[in-house]
Design a protein around this motif. Structure first.
Motif, mmCIF file in Angstrom:
data_model
loop_
_atom_site.group_PDB
_atom_site.id
_atom_site.type_symbol
_atom_site.label_atom_id
_atom_site.label_comp_id
_atom_site.label_asym_id
_atom_site.label_seq_id
_atom_site.Cartn_x
_atom_site.Cartn_y
_atom_site.Cartn_z
ATOM 1 N N SER A 1 0.747 -0.897 -0.011
ATOM 2 C CA SER A 1 -0.818 -0.045 0.016
ATOM 3 C C SER A 1 0.923 1.122 -0.099
ATOM 4 O O SER A 1 0.527 2.714 -0.765
ATOM 5 C CB SER A 1 -1.330 0.143 1.191
ATOM 6 O OG SER A 1 -2.352 1.027 1.126
ATOM 7 N N ALA A 2 1.714 1.225 0.832
ATOM 8 C CA ALA A 2 2.495 2.165 0.864
ATOM 9 C C ALA A 2 3.720 3.001 -0.489
ATOM 10 O O ALA A 2 3.290 3.747 -1.234
ATOM 11 C CB ALA A 2 3.836 2.082 2.025
ATOM 12 N N VAL A 3 4.013 1.456 -1.058
ATOM 13 C CA VAL A 3 4.496 1.175 -2.349
ATOM 14 C C VAL A 3 4.157 1.850 -3.240
ATOM 15 O O VAL A 3 4.486 3.111 -4.459
ATOM 16 C CB VAL A 3 5.506 -0.106 -2.780
ATOM 17 C CG1 VAL A 3 6.151 0.370 -3.761
ATOM 18 C CG2 VAL A 3 6.411 -0.649 -1.769
ATOM 19 N N PHE A 4 2.837 1.011 -3.512
ATOM 20 C CA PHE A 4 1.768 1.751 -5.016
ATOM 21 C C PHE A 4 1.621 3.467 -4.776
ATOM 22 O O PHE A 4 0.653 3.757 -5.817
ATOM 23 C CB PHE A 4 1.023 0.744 -5.168
ATOM 24 C CG PHE A 4 2.315 -0.479 -6.283
ATOM 25 C CD1 PHE A 4 3.090 -0.637 -7.374
ATOM 26 C CD2 PHE A 4 2.697 -1.471 -5.410
ATOM 27 C CE1 PHE A 4 3.428 -1.374 -8.413
ATOM 28 C CE2 PHE A 4 3.539 -2.601 -5.766
ATOM 29 C CZ PHE A 4 4.293 -2.191 -6.712
ATOM 30 N N ASN A 5 1.304 3.355 -3.476
ATOM 31 C CA ASN A 5 1.308 5.683 -3.419
ATOM 32 C C ASN A 5 1.613 5.864 -3.569
ATOM 33 O O ASN A 5 2.622 6.377 -3.732
ATOM 34 C CB ASN A 5 0.394 5.019 -1.785
ATOM 35 C CG ASN A 5 -1.136 6.555 -1.359
ATOM 36 O OD1 ASN A 5 0.013 7.528 -1.276
ATOM 37 N ND2 ASN A 5 -2.021 6.643 -1.000
ATOM 38 N N LYS A 6 1.317 7.586 -4.645
ATOM 39 C CA LYS A 6 2.270 7.709 -4.622
ATOM 40 C C LYS A 6 2.649 9.332 -3.944
ATOM 41 O O LYS A 6 3.324 9.397 -4.473
ATOM 42 C CB LYS A 6 1.320 9.311 -6.086
ATOM 43 C CG LYS A 6 0.919 8.305 -7.480
ATOM 44 C CD LYS A 6 -0.077 8.670 -8.688
ATOM 45 C CE LYS A 6 -0.363 8.331 -9.630
ATOM 46 N NZ LYS A 6 -1.172 8.758 -10.678
ATOM 47 N N ARG A 7 1.934 9.098 -2.797
ATOM 48 C CA ARG A 7 2.770 9.914 -1.736
ATOM 49 C C ARG A 7 2.949 9.141 -0.966
ATOM 50 O O ARG A 7 3.478 9.317 0.358
ATOM 51 C CB ARG A 7 1.191 10.834 -1.972
ATOM 52 C CG ARG A 7 0.757 12.536 -2.483
ATOM 53 C CD ARG A 7 -0.323 12.346 -1.781
ATOM 54 N NE ARG A 7 -1.992 12.156 -1.738
ATOM 55 C CZ ARG A 7 -2.579 12.552 -1.216
ATOM 56 N NH1 ARG A 7 -2.730 13.399 -0.424
ATOM 57 N NH2 ARG A 7 -3.853 11.633 -0.654
ATOM 58 N N GLY A 8 3.334 8.014 -0.963
ATOM 59 C CA GLY A 8 4.149 6.800 -0.419
ATOM 60 C C GLY A 8 3.873 7.245 1.304
ATOM 61 O O GLY A 8 3.297 6.605 2.364
ATOM 62 N N LYS A 9 1.521 7.253 0.779
ATOM 63 C CA LYS A 9 0.977 6.793 2.074
ATOM 64 C C LYS A 9 0.110 5.080 1.815
ATOM 65 O O LYS A 9 -0.086 4.911 1.546
ATOM 66 C CB LYS A 9 -0.235 7.713 2.352
ATOM 67 C CG LYS A 9 0.539 9.217 2.465
ATOM 68 C CD LYS A 9 -0.331 10.389 2.609
ATOM 69 C CE LYS A 9 0.265 11.614 2.733
ATOM 70 N NZ LYS A 9 -0.605 12.918 2.741
ATOM 71 N N LEU A 10 -0.685 5.002 2.701
ATOM 72 C CA LEU A 10 -1.495 3.649 3.078
ATOM 73 C C LEU A 10 -2.591 4.386 2.234
ATOM 74 O O LEU A 10 -3.398 5.283 2.825
ATOM 75 C CB LEU A 10 -1.478 3.688 4.300
ATOM 76 C CG LEU A 10 -0.369 2.898 5.042
ATOM 77 C CD1 LEU A 10 -0.535 2.363 6.845
ATOM 78 C CD2 LEU A 10 0.836 2.094 4.538
#
Length: 455
Positions: A239-248
């Protein structure tokens, strides 16, 4: 309310018909078993040996999963919380009544989860009746083949997913572009993740409830916990890796974390080893995550399959991995690994009647029944056949159910009325305080902030 969607006549008539049918079936076919029949209780009967003390704790755990876990999980839409929880409540209650006629203690609750936001109570009840019948019919067929895995090879997750072909018939092109009320909120996401936590805690009971008591059930609980824990930490990382802002992303927390409980399902009581359970949790989580991210929109756009709850990802992809893992576990199963208990888990691999080896095994395991003397490869082929027949039965049943659902008397909501509790519920006064509003643009927020500062 629009007369075409009113439940004032449809729902009472539908429920009355169901109740008459259930009463007739109960009167004709349902009675107490030996554990509940007072006639079989004597002074020599030990009350603590009654099966209720063995089975009811698992039954209660599964009820918490169904009524609280799934109920809260399905309340993730901001304007569809009543419907998500109440539809689940009603269909789960009916599935218990219907499953008593068909199978017995444990129910299978489908409840139209894959069609959340676009259905009504009539649809949910009808789908629940059809799917419960199909599911337990498949269970009987698999049990006759002695295809292992919860007592049936047709993985319940895979079955639930394939029934989702009903969405192919109920396809709504306009919903591919999104819906104004197909949104979540801070409070609805918190309620939904509470459902995830209930499901996470009680999933081991679901996976182990129908396994053989003793070491088999012990392994089932252990493997489920390991699979869930590995899928959970993997879900947070993805979730963190593939979120553009590095968020969950809360959708990942609510659904992808549970994938490990599914992928260990078909082999949960087998000697697959803890490391295999861990790896299956990681694999299931990864497949589920990328399914949500890429496969769900692809199916909606190109295959006419709209999956609001991600059932195809959490149950379909992971169920397929689970089934393949189960086949591999069957092929690799040997008496050296399992000991004599292998012929309990894979009962059709036990020696046939008259084989001297059967007598030797019965001395070690009293009550062991004769089998068919199958090899591991032969048993694996039966597992494969059961999986394909499960997919076929669920797909055909889903399509036929979909055609019935399209009939006008089922009172399907219009595209504009989807994802809205107000269509079927009397809403409280404060519902108007959370009416949908378009999100503010960034510049509007800055202007409002500057105006507040001036004041």
């Amino acid at each position: 309310m629009n007369r075409s969607t009113s439940l004032r006549v449809r729902l009472p008539v539908f429920v009355l018909v169901l109740e008459v049918v259930i009463i007739a079936l109960y009167a004709a076919f349902v009675t107490y078993d030996d554990n509940a029949n007072a006639k079989f209780q004597t002074n020599e009967t030990n009350p603590m040996e009654n099966s209720v003390y063995r089975d009811y704790p698992y039954f209660a755990d599964v009820q918490v999963m169904i009524f609280i876990g799934f109920g809260c999980l399905l309340a993730f839409f901001r304007f569809y919380g009543f419907s998500g929880m109440v539809f689940n409540f009603l269909t789960a209650t009916f599935s218990i009544q219907w499953a008593i006629v068909i199978q017995g203690f444990f129910q299978f609750n489908y409840g139209g989860k894959i069609h959340l936001g676009v259905i009504n109570l009539l649809y949910a009840e009808f789908a629940c009746a059809v799917v419960t019948y199909l599911f337990w019919s498949r269970a009987w067929e698999d049990e006759s083949r002695s295809a292992p895995g919860h007592g049936f090879a047709g993985d319940p997750y895979l079955f639930c997913d394939r029934v989702g072909w009903v969405t192919f018939v109920l396809y709504r092109p306009s919903l591919n572009k999104g819906h104004a009320k197909e949104i979540t909120s801070y409070s609805s996401d918190i309620l939904s993740v509470m459902g995830t936590l209930f499901l996470w805690v009680f999933w081991p009971s679901f996976n182990s409830a129908l396994t053989i008591k003793g070491d088999d059930q012990h392994r089932a609980i252990l493997h489920t916990f390991i699979g869930l824990s590995s899928s959970t930490i993997t879900a947070f990382a993805l979730s963190a890796v593939f979120n553009k802002r590095g968020k969950l992303t809360m959708a990942d927390v609510q659904n992808v974390t549970l994938a490990g409980g599914v992928t260990v399902g078909a082999s949960v009581d087998m000697m697959i080893s803890p490391v295999a359970a861990y790896a299956l949790g990681v694999m299931g989580c990864t497949a589920c995550f990328f399914g949500y991210k890429y496969l769900t929109p692809f199916m909606a756009q190109h295959l006419r399959i709209q999956d609001q709850c991600g059932i195809h990802n959490l149950h379909g992809l992971t169920g397929l991995i689970s089934s393949i893992a189960g086949i591999c576990a069957i092929i690799l199963a040997t008496e050296e690994t399992y000991g004599p208990s292998m012929y309990q888990i894979f009962s059709h691999r036990a020696p046939p009647e008259g084989d001297p080896k059967l007598l030797e095994l019965q001395k070690l395991i009293p009550g062991l029944k004769p089998g068919l003397g199958r090899t591991g490869q032969e048993q694996a082929l039966y597992q494969v056949a059961a999986i394909f027949s499960t997919i076929a039965a669920a797909s055909v049943g889903g399509l036929l159910t979909g055609f019935v659902m399209k009939l006008s008397f089922m009172a399907s909501p219009s595209d504009e009325d989807c994802f809205d509790d107000e269509l079927f519920f009397d809403m409280p006064d404060d519902f108007n305080s959370v009416e949908f509003k378009m999100p503010m643009k960034h510049e509007d927020k800055e202007q409002m902030s500057s105006e507040n500062t001036k004041v």
